[in-house]
Design a protein around this motif. Structure first.
Motif, PDB file in Angstrom:
ATOM      1  N   LYS A 188      55.371  49.831  47.026  1.00 27.07           N
ATOM      2  CA  LYS A 188      55.835  49.367  48.335  1.00 27.07           C
ATOM      3  C   LYS A 188      54.746  48.630  49.105  1.00 27.07           C
ATOM      4  N   GLY A 189      53.517  48.672  48.594  1.00 23.96           N
ATOM      5  CA  GLY A 189      52.426  47.937  49.229  1.00 23.96           C
ATOM      6  C   GLY A 189      52.345  46.521  48.704  1.00 23.96           C
ATOM      7  N   PRO A 190      51.396  45.723  49.180  1.00 26.03           N
ATOM      8  CA  PRO A 190      51.288  44.320  48.764  1.00 26.03           C
ATOM      9  C   PRO A 190      50.744  44.166  47.349  1.00 26.03           C
ATOM     10  N   PHE A 191      51.177  43.115  46.678  1.00 35.55           N
ATOM     11  CA  PHE A 191      50.592  42.691  45.410  1.00 35.55           C
ATOM     12  C   PHE A 191      49.936  41.347  45.675  1.00 35.55           C
ATOM     13  N   VAL A 192      48.617  41.310  45.643  1.00 33.60           N
ATOM     14  CA  VAL A 192      47.861  40.106  46.003  1.00 33.60           C
ATOM     15  C   VAL A 192      47.126  39.600  44.765  1.00 33.60           C
ATOM     16  N   SER A 193      47.310  38.322  44.469  1.00 31.71           N
ATOM     17  CA  SER A 193      46.751  37.744  43.247  1.00 31.71           C
ATOM     18  C   SER A 193      45.770  36.635  43.585  1.00 31.71           C
ATOM     19  N   LEU A 194      44.602  36.665  42.924  1.00 33.50           N
ATOM     20  CA  LEU A 194      43.591  35.623  43.107  1.00 33.50           C
ATOM     21  C   LEU A 194      43.066  35.192  41.743  1.00 33.50           C
ATOM     22  N   ASN A 195      43.114  33.898  41.467  1.00 32.49           N
ATOM     23  CA  ASN A 195      42.511  33.355  40.261  1.00 32.49           C
ATOM     24  C   ASN A 195      41.061  33.027  40.569  1.00 32.49           C
ATOM     25  N   CYS A 196      40.147  33.790  39.994  1.00 29.00           N
ATOM     26  CA  CYS A 196      38.724  33.638  40.317  1.00 29.00           C
ATOM     27  C   CYS A 196      38.150  32.314  39.837  1.00 29.00           C
ATOM     28  N   ILE A 227      40.934  40.987  49.356  1.00 30.80           N
ATOM     29  CA  ILE A 227      40.780  42.434  49.164  1.00 30.80           C
ATOM     30  C   ILE A 227      41.392  43.195  50.328  1.00 30.80           C
ATOM     31  N   GLU A 228      41.088  42.764  51.531  1.00 31.87           N
ATOM     32  CA  GLU A 228      41.620  43.441  52.712  1.00 31.87           C
ATOM     33  C   GLU A 228      43.129  43.293  52.787  1.00 31.87           C
ATOM     34  N   ALA A 229      43.645  42.120  52.405  1.00 27.45           N
ATOM     35  CA  ALA A 229      45.095  41.889  52.445  1.00 27.45           C
ATOM     36  C   ALA A 229      45.836  42.782  51.454  1.00 27.45           C
ATOM     37  N   ALA A 230      45.144  43.182  50.379  1.00 28.76           N
ATOM     38  CA  ALA A 230      45.780  44.014  49.348  1.00 28.76           C
ATOM     39  C   ALA A 230      45.670  45.501  49.653  1.00 28.76           C
ATOM     40  N   GLY A 233      47.894  48.426  48.429  1.00 31.32           N
ATOM     41  CA  GLY A 233      48.634  47.936  47.280  1.00 31.32           C
ATOM     42  C   GLY A 233      47.719  47.636  46.111  1.00 31.32           C
ATOM     43  N   THR A 234      48.016  46.526  45.427  1.00 31.12           N
ATOM     44  CA  THR A 234      47.301  46.156  44.203  1.00 31.12           C
ATOM     45  C   THR A 234      46.671  44.789  44.350  1.00 31.12           C
ATOM     46  N   LEU A 235      45.405  44.668  43.943  1.00 31.49           N
ATOM     47  CA  LEU A 235      44.708  43.388  43.921  1.00 31.49           C
ATOM     48  C   LEU A 235      44.572  42.948  42.470  1.00 31.49           C
ATOM     49  N   PHE A 236      45.121  41.778  42.145  1.00 30.92           N
ATOM     50  CA  PHE A 236      45.015  41.238  40.789  1.00 30.92           C
ATOM     51  C   PHE A 236      43.986  40.130  40.780  1.00 30.92           C
ATOM     52  N   LEU A 237      42.899  40.341  40.047  1.00 32.03           N
ATOM     53  CA  LEU A 237      41.838  39.348  39.935  1.00 32.03           C
ATOM     54  C   LEU A 237      41.927  38.701  38.558  1.00 32.03           C
ATOM     55  N   ASP A 238      42.551  37.541  38.500  1.00 21.53           N
ATOM     56  CA  ASP A 238      42.701  36.828  37.234  1.00 21.53           C
ATOM     57  C   ASP A 238      41.408  36.089  36.910  1.00 21.53           C
ATOM     58  N   ALA A 270      37.308  49.557  56.119  1.00 24.03           N
ATOM     59  CA  ALA A 270      37.758  50.404  55.025  1.00 24.03           C
ATOM     60  C   ALA A 270      38.917  49.727  54.295  1.00 24.03           C
ATOM     61  N   VAL A 271      38.899  49.764  52.971  1.00 21.03           N
ATOM     62  CA  VAL A 271      39.971  49.187  52.158  1.00 21.03           C
ATOM     63  C   VAL A 271      40.399  50.184  51.096  1.00 21.03           C
ATOM     64  N   ASP A 272      41.667  50.154  50.781  1.00 23.58           N
ATOM     65  CA  ASP A 272      42.233  51.044  49.765  1.00 23.58           C
ATOM     66  C   ASP A 272      43.045  50.194  48.791  1.00 23.58           C
ATOM     67  N   VAL A 273      42.413  49.760  47.709  1.00 17.80           N
ATOM     68  CA  VAL A 273      43.090  48.877  46.760  1.00 17.80           C
ATOM     69  C   VAL A 273      42.987  49.437  45.344  1.00 17.80           C
TER      70      VAL A 273
END
Length: 450
Positions: A188-196, A227-230, A233-238, A270-273
């Motif tokens: 139910k949290g955000p899924f945030v994706s970043l292509n490094c 990171i903060e936006a995720a 939820g989940t942070l996807f670092l491609d 503070a971040v929880d990812v």
């Protein structure tokens, strides 16, 4: 998305296999591949008799050899009293019907039939606490290796541990990451994706960690980073292997402390990812070469999922090609095309260095080129027709050159439409392409009037 390099999927002995929302039989014979839908109430029969659903012209095959039927969410195979028998995974089918599971292989003489489909959970199995293979729309799985990948994905999702997905570019790593999030407690949290690999170093840290107002020229307001936006939820670092050393060190500190400082700021947030990362690189080799931090590697790869390349999943090539052809034709408001046996053989023999992404580009290319509702060998990109493994149809000019090519194409189409009073058929003839190809390009350039 969809080889044959591992054993069949390891279902628990006291549970039922996943059911099929969409069931297929992938029939392979003499270098050709055919995809046969299995519909409720419509038996699929195999034999030499002309009335069989799949006719096999082979003297070793009986006139009425075998049958596959669907009952609700279950598939069953039976031998119809053939002379040479019907085998499933090497075992002879006797008088009784045998229930089929994903990845089972039926053999009739030299013909191999693989059970495939888009798999989902059976409601009764969910009630009994049995995990299924619920896949997102547009994903097809037929290969035993990929079935195992998705089972591992769902198991990894139940924990909050970091996951590293390793696989070649274009193989579908982001889909796997999305599935991990979907089945996790963080769904139910955000899924945030970043292509490094998509951002220059000057922007990467600002995008990843955020920045404060005035942190640098042009920073006229505070920006929340990926990171903060995720958080929650989940942070996807491609393409995590592309991170520069300095950024690796900062990311490691954030993952260990679960706190970050925005660029230009002093206060910690503070971040929880939960981090899922992906790469096509051999990170152990990168560590040995001094290009990747070993401590960050161990922080990221508590659980690793290996995604096989498309060339190791040959059963899925024809299925995916058919799926992409249908999707592309629907976008172009055109009938779904048929892929000829010659074109199917070329698709199956090509090595697909660009994986699923390259296959999708090749099918779109063919739909633009073809003059009919059938994809022939000559409609495929030249690299695919040659059966090699070169740059492939996905290779194209980039940057300013690509923009100039697109601009020229758009102007040429607009001029043709203006000259023919907006008539698509005459405009396509003037341009020397099919009407289907013109419609595709109108969609591409936003010129199609609704």
């Amino acid at each position: 998305m969809i080889g044959e390099t591992i054993d069949a999927v390891d279902f628990d002995a006291d549970t039922e296999p996943p059911s099929a929302d969409l069931a297929f039989l992938v029939v392979r014979r003499a270098g050709a591949t055919e995809v046969v839908d299995v519909l409720e109430g419509q038996d699929v029969t195999f034999g030499r008799v002309p009335g069989a659903r799949v006719v096999i012209d082979d003297p070793r095959i009986s006139r009425e050899h075998a049958r596959v039927r669907r009952s609700g969410v279950e598939l069953w195979v039976s031998d119809l009293g053939s002379r040479n028998g019907t085998k499933v995974n090497g075992d002879l089918v006797t008088n009784a019907e045998r229930r089929l599971s994903a990845g089972d292989v039926i053999r009739l003489g030299d013909v191999e039939i693989v059970v495939a489909g888009a798999w989902a959970s059976r409601p009764s199995a969910r009630a009994a606490g049995v995990e299924g293979l619920e896949l997102p729309d547009g994903v097809i799985v037929a290969d035993p290796g990929m079935l195992n990948v998705y089972r591992l994905t769902k198991r990894a999702a139940r924990t909050d541990t970091s996951v590293l997905v390793h696989g070649e570019t274009g193989a579908g790593k982001e889909i796997v990451a999305g599935q991990i999030h979907r089945f996790s407690p963080r769904a139910k949290g955000p899924f945030v994706s970043l292509n490094c690999a998509s951002l220059p170093l000057t922007l990467l840290e600002s995008e990843l960690f955020g920045h404060e107002r005035g942190a640098f020229t042009g920073a006229d307001k505070r920006k929340i980073g990926y990171i903060e936006a995720a958080s929650g939820g989940t942070l996807f670092l491609d393409e995590i292997g592309e991170l520069p050393a300095e950024t690796q060190a900062k990311l490691l500190r954030v993952l260990e402390a679960r706190r970050l400082s925005r660029v230009g700021g002093t206060a910690e947030v503070a971040v929880d990812v939960r981090v899922v990362s992906a790469t096509h690189r051999d990170l152990k080799a990168e560590i040995a070469a001094g290009r990747f931090r070993e401590d960050l590697y161990f922080r990221l790869c508590a659980f690793t999922i290996q995604l096989p390349p498309l060339r190791e999943r040959p059963v899925e090539i024809t299925l995916l090609a058919d799926l992409f052809a249908r999707e592309c034709a629907a976008r172009m408001s055109a009938p779904a095309p048929v892929i000829s046996p010659e074109a199917a053989r070329a698709l199956s023999s090509y090595r697909w260095p660009g994986n699923v992404r390259e296959l999708k580009n090749a099918i779109e290319h063919a739909l633009v080129v073809t003059e009919t509702d059938r994809i022939e060998l000559g409609d495929l990109p030249e690299s695919v027709r040659g059966g090699g493994g070169g740059a492939g149809p996905g290779a194209s000019p980039s940057g300013p050159m690509r923009a100039r090519v697109d601009d020229t194409e758009r102007r040429t189409i607009e001029e043709a439409l203006a000259a023919e009073g907006g008539n698509q058929t005459r405009s396509a003839k003037r341009l020397g392409i099919s009407r289907r190809g013109l419609i595709y390009k109108l969609h591409k350039h936003g010129l199609l009037k609704r």
